[in-house]
Structure formats: structure tokens, C-alpha cells
Design a protein around this motif. Structure first.
Motif, short mmCIF file in Angstrom:
data_model
loop_
_atom_site.label_atom_id
_atom_site.label_comp_id
_atom_site.label_asym_id
_atom_site.label_seq_id
_atom_site.Cartn_x
_atom_site.Cartn_y
_atom_site.Cartn_z
N GLU A 153 0.83 -1.20 0.00
CA GLU A 153 0.00 0.00 0.00
C GLU A 153 0.87 1.25 0.00
OE1 GLU A 153 -2.91 0.21 3.07
OE2 GLU A 153 -3.50 -1.89 2.88
N SER A 154 1.86 1.28 0.88
CA SER A 154 2.72 2.47 1.02
C SER A 154 3.51 2.74 -0.26
CB SER A 154 3.67 2.28 2.20
OG SER A 154 2.96 2.09 3.40
N ASP A 157 1.38 4.28 -3.05
CA ASP A 157 1.07 5.69 -2.82
C ASP A 157 2.28 6.58 -3.07
OD1 ASP A 157 -1.57 5.12 -2.22
OD2 ASP A 157 -1.21 4.96 -0.06
N PRO A 161 0.99 8.91 -6.56
CA PRO A 161 0.13 9.62 -5.60
C PRO A 161 -1.28 9.86 -6.11
CG PRO A 161 2.29 10.66 -5.76
CD PRO A 161 2.22 9.65 -6.86
N ASP A 162 -1.44 9.91 -7.42
CA ASP A 162 -2.77 10.11 -8.01
C ASP A 162 -3.51 8.79 -8.26
OD1 ASP A 162 -2.35 12.87 -8.04
OD2 ASP A 162 -1.40 12.78 -10.02
N GLY A 163 -2.89 7.67 -7.86
CA GLY A 163 -3.53 6.38 -8.04
C GLY A 163 -3.09 5.66 -9.30
N ASN A 188 -5.93 4.03 -5.10
CA ASN A 188 -4.78 4.26 -4.24
C ASN A 188 -4.25 2.91 -3.73
OD1 ASN A 188 -6.36 3.44 -2.00
ND2 ASN A 188 -6.97 5.55 -1.54
N GLY A 189 -3.23 2.94 -2.89
CA GLY A 189 -2.59 1.70 -2.46
C GLY A 189 -3.54 0.73 -1.78
N LYS A 190 -4.35 1.23 -0.85
CA LYS A 190 -5.28 0.36 -0.12
C LYS A 190 -6.33 -0.22 -1.05
CE LYS A 190 -8.21 0.23 4.00
NZ LYS A 190 -8.72 1.01 5.16
N ASN A 231 9.16 10.68 -8.53
CA ASN A 231 8.87 9.90 -7.33
C ASN A 231 9.85 8.75 -7.11
OD1 ASN A 231 6.49 11.47 -7.10
ND2 ASN A 231 5.41 10.06 -8.46
#
Length: 309
Positions: A153-154, A157, A161-163, A188-190, A231
């Protein structure tokens, strides 16, 4: 001649100014990258990793196989491997192939008789899972990467960051901690993890494996996006603690750059067992399992990976 000298003299301050600007940009970019890398290290606990036993198989050709293990760890010292994949890269052709192994395959684990395949990691970590796959399918494994789901998840992200764009094929929410609706979304990550783990439909674990492969393809595309280059230093820093692997940071970067240099390749996908080569059974010590026609699956896998018999 004097006139030309004076013209060149006037140009030199402009040239020096341009060179100075370029130098400052390089310094600023480097400083930003170092800062982001350090921020990533902080997120991952300063890059501290525990050692894992692993003996790499010898590289004898152009194909390198990476064992990817996803672990559903909730703080236990030992966990079963929820996801087991081989990512195969042909250095010569730049082809990428992804093989998923069903976790409930009834496997002969060296030293432990028969259990579900995902029990091998619980019993003996990466090395025992590698030995089990070596023995069953006669495939070499050269490197490994282990990632737990919270770390997944981390990292997502940080990378995007925008998915990450995924087409969700149906509404899903059961036992995944998020609610997803049918359609194309940036997850997103989750949410992406929830999508990859969903299995409460008629397809069960086979559908879950297909979604995991779809996620790997989407992440490969996202990783190669120019907009996400900024990133990368933070992602690399965080990966030092989030991902357990036998590879150094330099080797990881070299591999990514080598793949990218040849263009962004599609990923061919395969699931073991292949259709029509398995049946379901149940044992008191192991529960519900998938028994497979081992010889046929071994042959199909070798053909898929382009291995010489």
C-alpha cells in the motif's frame, strides 16, 4: 579580426551564464533526489532488513527468473505466502513473462512430505519455497523479492500519488477493507490491494490470481510513466526497508533501466495449474487442496518460458 574577437567576447558572459544555470539545475535536481531518497529511507525504518536464507541458481543463459512473494503478515514471526509468482525476463529479447502459482497446490515440500504450496514459505522461508518450485517444475530461480501487503500500500502511494488506473470488472467489497464499484478508476494503495485480494465470487482464487497479474501489468506501465520519474528516488529509498530481496539497490536500478531501455514491453501471463490439468481434493492435515498433473504443468511452463528441454 578585432571585430570578431569583440563579438565572441560579448558572447562569453552569456555562455557562462547559461552553463551556470545548467550547473545549478543539476545541483538542485541532485539535491532533490537525495532528499527524496532519504525521506523514503525514513518511511522504511532507515532501510534495515532482516537477512533471509537464499541460494541463487546459476545463470546459464539470457533468462533471469525472479521469485515474487506476497505475504499477509499481521506481525507474526512466520507467515504463509499469499502470493507466489515468477517474473521471467529475457535479457536478449526484453520479453517479460509472469507465472502465478495457486497457493492451494498440493505440493511435495522437501523434508515435510505434502502440504499446500504456500506452506513452504511458512516452514522454511524463501529458500524452501524456491527448493519446492525447483523440485516440482525444474525451473531455476535467480533472485527473490518479498513484500508484505501493508508495505505494498505504502509503495503504491509513493509511486503514483494520483492512483493507478485499473478497470474494476464488478462491484466488490467482501473481506477486502474497501468498497470498489465497476468501471475504470484510479485506485490508491489500499484500494489496489483490495482489488488484487478479492476472491469472493464464482472464480474464487483463480479470479484473484488474474487480478494480481492485471495489477502487476498496471504497475509496470505506471513505473515507466515520465510523470512518475520524480517519485523514483523516494520509492527506491522506501523499497530498501519495505522489500526484502537478495539484490542490491544498484542491481535493482540496473535491471529496471535495462528493461526500460528496450521500450516498455507487454507482460505475457500464465497461471499454474493450467486449465484442464487439475482437480480438487481434501486431506485432514492440509484441508482443501488443488491436485495437479505435474508432468503436464511442468512441460507447459517450460514451453511458456522458452526453456530448452
Amino acid at each position: 579580426m578585432e571585430k570578431r574577437y569583440q563579438q565572441q567576447k560579448k558572447r562569453f558572459p552569456k555562455l557562462r551564464f547559461i552553463l551556470l544555470i545548467i550547473l545549478l539545475l543539476f545541483i538542485a535536481t541532485g539535491a532533490y533526489a537525495v532528499h527524496q531518497y532519504r525521506e523514503g529511507l525514513k518511511l522504511a525504518g532507515n532501510g534495515e532488513k532482516k537477512e533471509m536464507d537464499f541460494i541463487s541458481d546459476e545463470e546459464t543463459g539470457d533468462i533471469i527468473n525472479y521469485l515474487i512473494i506476497g505475504v499477509d503478515s499481521r506481525g507474526e514471526e512466520k507467515s504463509r505466502s499469499d502470493t507466489m509468482m515468477i517474473l521471467s525476463w529475457n535479457k536478449k529479447t526484453n520479453e517479460l513473462k509472469l507465472v502465478s502459482f495457486m497457493r492451494d497446490i498440493y505440493a511435495e515440500i522437501p523434508g515435510y512430505d505434502h502440504w499446500k504450496l504456500n506452506t513452504a514459505y511458512y516452514l522454511g522461508g524463501v529458500q524452501l519455497l524456491k527448493e519446492t518450485l525447483n523440485q516440482m517444475f525444474d525451473i531455476p530461480i535467480h533472485h527473490y523479492a518479498v513484500l508484505d501487503f501493508k508495505s505494498f500500500e505504502s509503495l503504491i502511494d509513493i509511486l503514483a500519488p494520483d492512483g493507478v488506473e485499473i478497470e474494476v470488472e464488478k462491484d466488490m467489497s467482501a473481506y477486502i477493507g474497501v468498497t470498489l464499484t465497476k468501471g475504470v478508476h484510479r485506485l490508491n494503495g489500499k484500494e489496489l490491494l483490495g482489488y488484487a485480494r478479492f476472491r469472493h465470487d464464482a472464480q474464487g482464487d483463480f479470479g484473484r490470481v488474474e487480478r494480481q497479474q492485471k495489477v502487476i501489468e498496471a504497475l509496470k506501465d505506471e513505473l515507466m510513466q515520465p510523470k512518475n520519474l520524480k517519485n523514483m528516488p523516494k520509492l527506491i529509498g522506501a523499497a530498501q526497508g519495505y522489500i526484502l530481496t537478495d539484490m542490491t539497490t544498484g542491481e535493482e536500478l540496473k535491471t529496471v533501466l535495462s528493461v526500460a531501455k528496450g521500450g516498455v514491453p507487454d507482460i505475457e501471463k500464465m497461471t499454474i495449474p493450467v486449465e484442464g490439468t487439475y482437480w480438487f481434493n481434501s486431506y485432514q492435515h492440509a484441508g482443501s487442496v488443488i491436485e495437479i498433473d505435474l508432468e503436464t504443468n511442468r512441460q507447459k511452463l517450460h514451453e511458456f518460458l522458452g526453456m530448452e528441454e
